[in-house]
Write a protein that holds these residues in place. Structure first.
Motif, PDB file in Angstrom:
ATOM      1  N   UNK A   1      -5.682  -0.103 -10.505  1.00 45.65           N
ATOM      2  CA  UNK A   1      -4.537  -0.704  -9.818  1.00 45.65           C
ATOM      3  C   UNK A   1      -4.662  -0.500  -8.312  1.00 45.65           C
ATOM      4  N   UNK A   2      -5.111   0.681  -7.912  1.00 48.79           N
ATOM      5  CA  UNK A   2      -5.280   0.974  -6.483  1.00 48.79           C
ATOM      6  C   UNK A   2      -6.306   0.034  -5.857  1.00 48.79           C
ATOM      7  N   UNK A   3      -7.429  -0.169  -6.511  1.00 49.28           N
ATOM      8  CA  UNK A   3      -8.463  -1.069  -5.982  1.00 49.28           C
ATOM      9  C   UNK A   3      -7.950  -2.510  -5.919  1.00 49.28           C
ATOM     10  N   UNK A   4      -7.224  -2.939  -6.945  1.00 51.18           N
ATOM     11  CA  UNK A   4      -6.723  -4.312  -6.964  1.00 51.18           C
ATOM     12  C   UNK A   4      -5.702  -4.554  -5.854  1.00 51.18           C
ATOM     13  N   UNK A   5      -4.757  -3.624  -5.684  1.00 54.68           N
ATOM     14  CA  UNK A   5      -3.737  -3.779  -4.636  1.00 54.68           C
ATOM     15  C   UNK A   5      -4.385  -3.733  -3.261  1.00 54.68           C
ATOM     16  N   UNK A   6      -5.334  -2.822  -3.080  1.00 59.22           N
ATOM     17  CA  UNK A   6      -6.009  -2.707  -1.791  1.00 59.22           C
ATOM     18  C   UNK A   6      -6.785  -3.976  -1.465  1.00 59.22           C
ATOM     19  N   UNK A   7      -7.485  -4.511  -2.454  1.00 63.38           N
ATOM     20  CA  UNK A   7      -8.241  -5.749  -2.233  1.00 63.38           C
ATOM     21  C   UNK A   7      -7.308  -6.924  -1.953  1.00 63.38           C
ATOM     22  N   UNK A   8      -6.180  -6.989  -2.664  1.00 61.27           N
ATOM     23  CA  UNK A   8      -5.251  -8.103  -2.487  1.00 61.27           C
ATOM     24  C   UNK A   8      -4.548  -8.085  -1.139  1.00 61.27           C
ATOM     25  N   UNK A   9      -4.457  -6.897  -0.521  1.00 62.16           N
ATOM     26  CA  UNK A   9      -3.753  -6.787   0.767  1.00 62.16           C
ATOM     27  C   UNK A   9      -4.703  -6.777   1.950  1.00 62.16           C
ATOM     28  N   UNK A  10      -5.975  -7.047   1.726  1.00 62.18           N
ATOM     29  CA  UNK A  10      -6.915  -7.177   2.835  1.00 62.18           C
ATOM     30  C   UNK A  10      -7.473  -5.839   3.271  1.00 62.18           C
ATOM     31  N   UNK A  11      -8.450  -5.914   4.160  1.00 65.72           N
ATOM     32  CA  UNK A  11      -9.157  -4.706   4.592  1.00 65.72           C
ATOM     33  C   UNK A  11      -9.138  -4.540   6.095  1.00 65.72           C
ATOM     34  N   UNK A  12      -8.221  -5.212   6.785  1.00 68.44           N
ATOM     35  CA  UNK A  12      -8.175  -5.131   8.248  1.00 68.44           C
ATOM     36  C   UNK A  12      -7.931  -3.724   8.732  1.00 68.44           C
ATOM     37  N   UNK A  13      -8.548  -3.368   9.865  1.00 66.48           N
ATOM     38  CA  UNK A  13      -8.404  -2.016  10.386  1.00 66.48           C
ATOM     39  C   UNK A  13      -7.048  -1.805  11.024  1.00 66.48           C
ATOM     40  N   UNK A  14      -6.547  -2.788  11.772  1.00 65.71           N
ATOM     41  CA  UNK A  14      -5.296  -2.621  12.495  1.00 65.71           C
ATOM     42  C   UNK A  14      -4.354  -3.746  12.123  1.00 65.71           C
ATOM     43  N   UNK A  15      -3.162  -3.384  11.689  1.00 64.33           N
ATOM     44  CA  UNK A  15      -2.137  -4.353  11.353  1.00 64.33           C
ATOM     45  C   UNK A  15      -1.038  -4.248  12.382  1.00 64.33           C
ATOM     46  N   UNK A  16      -0.691  -5.373  12.991  1.00 65.96           N
ATOM     47  CA  UNK A  16       0.394  -5.358  13.954  1.00 65.96           C
ATOM     48  C   UNK A  16       1.341  -6.513  13.665  1.00 65.96           C
ATOM     49  N   UNK A  17       2.595  -6.272  13.922  1.00 66.00           N
ATOM     50  CA  UNK A  17       3.608  -7.289  13.659  1.00 66.00           C
ATOM     51  C   UNK A  17       3.578  -8.367  14.719  1.00 66.00           C
TER      52      UNK A  17
ATOM     53  N   UNK B   1       0.830  -1.209   0.000  1.00 69.03           N
ATOM     54  CA  UNK B   1       0.000   0.000   0.000  1.00 69.03           C
ATOM     55  C   UNK B   1       0.862   1.256   0.000  1.00 69.03           C
ATOM     56  N   UNK B   2       1.987   1.212   0.693  1.00 65.32           N
ATOM     57  CA  UNK B   2       2.884   2.362   0.693  1.00 65.32           C
ATOM     58  C   UNK B   2       3.382   2.651  -0.725  1.00 65.32           C
ATOM     59  N   UNK B   3       3.611   1.593  -1.513  1.00 67.87           N
ATOM     60  CA  UNK B   3       4.094   1.795  -2.880  1.00 67.87           C
ATOM     61  C   UNK B   3       3.009   2.334  -3.807  1.00 67.87           C
TER      62      UNK B   3
ATOM     63  N   UNK C   1      -7.871   4.688   3.334  1.00 67.27           N
ATOM     64  CA  UNK C   1      -6.956   5.786   3.003  1.00 67.27           C
ATOM     65  C   UNK C   1      -6.315   5.597   1.640  1.00 67.27           C
ATOM     66  N   UNK C   2      -6.334   4.377   1.114  1.00 70.73           N
ATOM     67  CA  UNK C   2      -5.890   4.155  -0.262  1.00 70.73           C
ATOM     68  C   UNK C   2      -6.999   4.462  -1.260  1.00 70.73           C
ATOM     69  N   UNK C   3      -8.247   4.213  -0.862  1.00 66.09           N
ATOM     70  CA  UNK C   3      -9.366   4.357  -1.797  1.00 66.09           C
ATOM     71  C   UNK C   3      -9.956   5.766  -1.831  1.00 66.09           C
ATOM     72  N   UNK C   4      -9.891   6.496  -0.730  1.00 73.10           N
ATOM     73  CA  UNK C   4     -10.518   7.812  -0.666  1.00 73.10           C
ATOM     74  C   UNK C   4     -10.054   8.790  -1.745  1.00 73.10           C
ATOM     75  N   UNK C   5      -8.767   8.826  -2.118  1.00 78.00           N
ATOM     76  CA  UNK C   5      -8.362   9.820  -3.130  1.00 78.00           C
ATOM     77  C   UNK C   5      -8.900   9.540  -4.527  1.00 78.00           C
ATOM     78  N   UNK C   6      -9.270   8.290  -4.837  1.00 81.13           N
ATOM     79  CA  UNK C   6      -9.578   7.917  -6.211  1.00 81.13           C
ATOM     80  C   UNK C   6     -10.811   8.614  -6.801  1.00 81.13           C
ATOM     81  N   UNK C   7     -11.947   8.719  -6.072  1.00 82.84           N
ATOM     82  CA  UNK C   7     -13.093   9.423  -6.661  1.00 82.84           C
ATOM     83  C   UNK C   7     -12.777  10.872  -7.042  1.00 82.84           C
ATOM     84  N   UNK C   8     -11.960  11.539  -6.250  1.00 77.45           N
ATOM     85  CA  UNK C   8     -11.602  12.930  -6.555  1.00 77.45           C
ATOM     86  C   UNK C   8     -10.715  13.012  -7.788  1.00 77.45           C
TER      87      UNK C   8
END
Length: 397
Positions: free
Chosen positions: A376-392, A221-223, A284-291
């Motif tokens: 591409x943004x939607x595909x990467x976001x979907x492929x990396x899951x939708x969890x709210x909190x990611x912890x190591x 997502x950072x990329x 936060x990855x998807x919000x910019x796309x509609x604009x």
């Protein structure tokens, strides 16, 4: 320190790029000067990773600022016409020092700041760096109008004196409690499980692989930010010329509005910190796309400018969010690899995106290119899951 460093660096970089362009008449050479500082971090990723692992971060910052100052003062001693060539090489060589400064500063912040205040501190650091970039770029034109190239190098040297003094004021982090806490989590009472997780997730003591699936998803997502930045680099010229049928003056307006919007996004990220964790990370990855899509569909100057500016504000908020998450989730053992990959993958992603989106704009036009960016943004976001909190897992053990 980040503000002063970035201001001086971009003052010289933009002025030198303009000077090279006017002397040679080559837009390619002028653009090469602007991108030159990225190259050392890409080529010297392993030395950067090794330094971050083996040396105290505050010592690295001081050494990097001192080396930049010495190199710049040496360039001032070069006679006559050779200064232009030496200054071009200078920004290339100094690129590694600047990558080291910014990466090691992240380690200093993480070690010196309490965990609950880390994201706010990292956001302040981003604001400082971005403000310095904007100030340096804005001052480049007026400064170049009244100063020769040697004078601009001298101004940069004076600013480096200040940033070096600020670097020496950084705290000494030996025996830092945050680092000890990370080490305890990774090697302590949970037996072999924690040690194994750290050995697998921390890029094995010296490598650049990140095995932790949490960090891998965050990096994906950072990329996206690098992908958007590459598109933006192309779009800021293509949209006013092809979508709005404007001229070079409208391109200038787009550049100015874009700079203000990115800066506003970094400021907006500061009060937004309390809300960034309340929405799913994917948002936060998807919000910019509609604009972005609405900006190109509007087809009129004022609405397009406003919508594109909103896209850039959310773009910067997303960058701050994912950057902060990367720095917060990585364990102490993983952090050098994470910082090295951030310093190398982000510019590499921008370059690849510029080539891909630029070619697509030429073949299909700006709107299909923006649709491809959103897809591409939607595909990467979907492929990396939708969890709210990611912890190591290594950090939580």
């Amino acid at each position: 320190m980040l503000f002063v460093n970035a201001c001086g660096s971009f003052l010289l970089l933009v002025s030198l790029s303009t000077h090279v362009g006017s002397v040679t008449g080559s837009g390619l050479l002028a653009g090469a000067v602007l991108s030159a500082p990225w190259l050392p971090a890409l080529l010297l990723a392993h030395p950067l990773n090794s330094l971050l692992r083996r040396r105290a971060p505050e010592h690295l910052v001081r050494a990097a600022e001192a080396a930049s100052l010495v190199l710049t003062l040496a360039a001032l001693a070069v006679p006559g016409r050779a200064l232009l060539a030496v200054a071009a090489v200078l920004v290339l060589v100094r690129g590694f020092c600047e990558a080291l400064t910014r990466s090691a500063t992240s380690v200093v912040l993480r070690a010196a700041v309490a965990p609950e205040r880390l994201e706010r501190a990292n956001t302040f650091a981003e604001i400082g760096k971005l403000t310095g970039v904007s100030a340096g770029a804005a001052l480049a034109g007026p400064a170049a109008a009244v100063l020769p190239l040697r004078g601009l190098v001298a101004v940069n040297a004076a600013l480096l004196v200040l940033s070096a003094l600020l670097a020496w004021a950084l705290p000494t982090l030996a025996g830092n409690a945050r680092a000890k806490a990370d080490d305890a989590r990774n090697t302590g009472a949970a037996g072999g499980g924690a040690a194994a997780a750290d050995a697998g997730g921390g890029a094995a003591a010296g490598g650049l692989r990140v095995e932790d699936p949490v960090l891998r998803r965050l990096f994906a997502r950072f990329l996206l930010v690098a992908f958007w930045q590459g598109f933006h680099t192309v779009a800021v010229t293509v949209i006013p010329l092809q979508v709005l049928d404007g001229g070079t003056r409208l391109v200038g307006v787009f550049v100015a509005v874009s700079s203000l919007a990115v800066f506003a996004g970094s400021l907006a990220a500061l009060p937004a910190q309390r809300h960034l964790g309340q929405l799913p990370s994917a948002a936060w990855a998807l919000l910019p796309m509609p604009f972005l899509l609405a900006a190109l569909l509007a087809g009129r100057t004022a609405p397009t400018l406003v919508l594109y500016a909103l896209f850039l504000v959310l773009f910067e908020v997303a960058y701050v969010h994912y950057n902060n998450r990367l720095l917060a989730v990585a364990s102490a053992a993983q952090l050098p690899a994470v910082l090295t990959l951030r310093a190398t993958l982000l510019p590499l992603g921008v370059v690849v995106s510029i080539l891909a989106t630029g070619a697509l704009c030429d073949l299909a036009g700006p709107l299909p290119t923006a649709v491809a960016v959103a897809a591409v943004t939607f595909l990467v976001t979907a492929a990396t899951g939708t969890g709210q909190t990611w912890r190591s897992p290594a950090r939580d053990t």
